[in-house]
Design a protein around this motif. Structure first.
Motif, mmCIF file in Angstrom:
data_model
loop_
_atom_site.group_PDB
_atom_site.id
_atom_site.type_symbol
_atom_site.label_atom_id
_atom_site.label_comp_id
_atom_site.label_asym_id
_atom_site.label_seq_id
_atom_site.Cartn_x
_atom_site.Cartn_y
_atom_site.Cartn_z
ATOM 1 N N THR A 2 0.959 -0.943 -0.353
ATOM 2 C CA THR A 2 0.337 -0.130 -0.479
ATOM 3 C C THR A 2 0.405 0.927 -0.138
ATOM 4 O O THR A 2 1.981 1.240 0.413
ATOM 5 C CB THR A 2 -0.784 -0.284 1.655
ATOM 6 O OG1 THR A 2 -1.495 0.536 1.411
ATOM 7 C CG2 THR A 2 -0.169 0.206 2.793
ATOM 8 N N SER A 3 0.619 2.260 -0.646
ATOM 9 C CA SER A 3 1.833 4.077 -0.552
ATOM 10 C C SER A 3 0.600 4.580 -0.224
ATOM 11 O O SER A 3 1.375 5.636 0.728
ATOM 12 C CB SER A 3 0.862 4.227 -1.887
ATOM 13 O OG SER A 3 -0.276 4.914 -2.518
ATOM 14 N N THR A 4 -0.236 4.631 1.093
ATOM 15 C CA THR A 4 -1.091 4.760 2.545
ATOM 16 C C THR A 4 0.189 5.193 3.481
ATOM 17 O O THR A 4 0.622 4.205 3.876
ATOM 18 C CB THR A 4 -2.596 4.104 2.885
ATOM 19 O OG1 THR A 4 -3.327 3.648 1.996
ATOM 20 C CG2 THR A 4 -2.427 5.296 3.916
ATOM 21 N N TRP A 5 0.491 6.604 3.682
ATOM 22 C CA TRP A 5 1.140 6.664 4.573
ATOM 23 C C TRP A 5 0.355 6.670 6.319
ATOM 24 O O TRP A 5 -0.715 7.299 6.230
ATOM 25 C CB TRP A 5 1.929 8.112 4.954
ATOM 26 C CG TRP A 5 3.033 8.598 5.776
ATOM 27 C CD1 TRP A 5 3.960 8.607 5.687
ATOM 28 C CD2 TRP A 5 2.507 9.391 5.952
ATOM 29 N NE1 TRP A 5 5.114 9.159 6.630
ATOM 30 C CE2 TRP A 5 3.379 9.866 7.207
ATOM 31 C CE3 TRP A 5 1.053 9.664 7.430
ATOM 32 C CZ2 TRP A 5 4.172 10.307 8.368
ATOM 33 C CZ3 TRP A 5 1.153 10.314 8.602
ATOM 34 C CH2 TRP A 5 2.578 10.272 9.407
ATOM 35 N N LEU A 6 1.741 6.193 6.732
ATOM 36 C CA LEU A 6 0.937 6.318 8.193
ATOM 37 C C LEU A 6 2.054 6.842 9.405
ATOM 38 O O LEU A 6 2.786 6.916 8.799
ATOM 39 C CB LEU A 6 1.268 4.391 8.059
ATOM 40 C CG LEU A 6 -0.113 3.585 7.799
ATOM 41 C CD1 LEU A 6 0.676 2.091 8.384
ATOM 42 C CD2 LEU A 6 -1.166 3.740 8.342
ATOM 43 N N GLU A 10 1.684 4.148 14.831
ATOM 44 C CA GLU A 10 1.080 2.996 13.992
ATOM 45 C C GLU A 10 1.505 2.345 13.221
ATOM 46 O O GLU A 10 1.359 0.842 12.766
ATOM 47 C CB GLU A 10 0.054 3.793 13.076
ATOM 48 C CG GLU A 10 -1.153 4.558 13.688
ATOM 49 C CD GLU A 10 -2.350 5.289 12.581
ATOM 50 O OE1 GLU A 10 -2.507 4.916 11.334
ATOM 51 O OE2 GLU A 10 -2.970 5.847 13.299
ATOM 52 N N THR A 14 2.314 -2.568 12.723
ATOM 53 C CA THR A 14 2.311 -3.117 11.921
ATOM 54 C C THR A 14 3.279 -4.134 11.823
ATOM 55 O O THR A 14 3.772 -5.464 10.884
ATOM 56 C CB THR A 14 2.720 -2.695 10.329
ATOM 57 O OG1 THR A 14 3.657 -1.681 9.894
ATOM 58 C CG2 THR A 14 1.398 -1.910 10.610
#
Length: 167
Positions: A2-6, A10, A14
């Motif tokens: 995924t390219s979603t920044w966390l 958070e 993971t």
């Protein structure tokens, strides 16, 4: 992927979890490995002076502290890494293990006799030829011992990645 920044906290949640340990590997003057017999582990009875890293500690600091606590030896040599140990988690332990085996050098017979064991952790210390250790320890422990001996002999650090906790 995924390219979603966390946010860092958070993202960190993971990641795989691991524990870390460090120890000192000694031989006697005849190049026989010196090991301590653990009173708390029937599955891994023979060990090197060492243990789990504490908060804020670096591996070399852990090896020195644990050696002093478990044997009374105050090691003053430079940090020389012999072996890096890695193990995957298993049913018996939910975390990976990462370990650092440092060269403690050679101990004289007098130094070995003066080792002050913590009876809550160890009840015996022995220096035996490598082949005599084989029947006293599980195969993976003996393979790790061989890796440390090879690193000491060649001067090249080894990577030992079969220290898995198993199922």
């Amino acid at each position: 992927m995924t390219s979603t920044w966390l946010p860092p906290e958070e993202f960190a949640a993971t990641l795989p979890k691991a524990t870390a340990f460090a120890c000192l590997f000694f031989t006697d003057e005849q190049e026989r490995p010196v090991q301590l017999r653990a009173v708390y582990s029937r599955s891994h009875p023979w060990q090197w002076p060492g243990g789990g890293m504490e908060e804020g500690e670096r591996p070399w600091e852990t090896a020195l502290r644990e050696c002093r606590e478990e044997t009374g030896i105050v090691h003053d040599g430079p940090p020389r890494l012999l072996t890096t140990v890695f193990g995957l988690p298993g049913r018996k332990w939910p975390y990976s293990s990462i370990g650092f085996v440092f060269d403690g050098g050679r101990l004289t017979a007098g130094q070995i006799r003066r080792i002050a064991l913590d009876p809550a952790e160890h009840d015996d210390v022995r220096a035996l030829p490598l082949d005599r250790w084989r029947n006293l320890m599980p195969p993976q422990d003996f393979a790790r011992l061989e890796a440390a001996m090879e690193a000491r002999r060649t001067g090249t650090a080894t990577y030992f990645d079969t220290w898995d906790w198993g199922d």
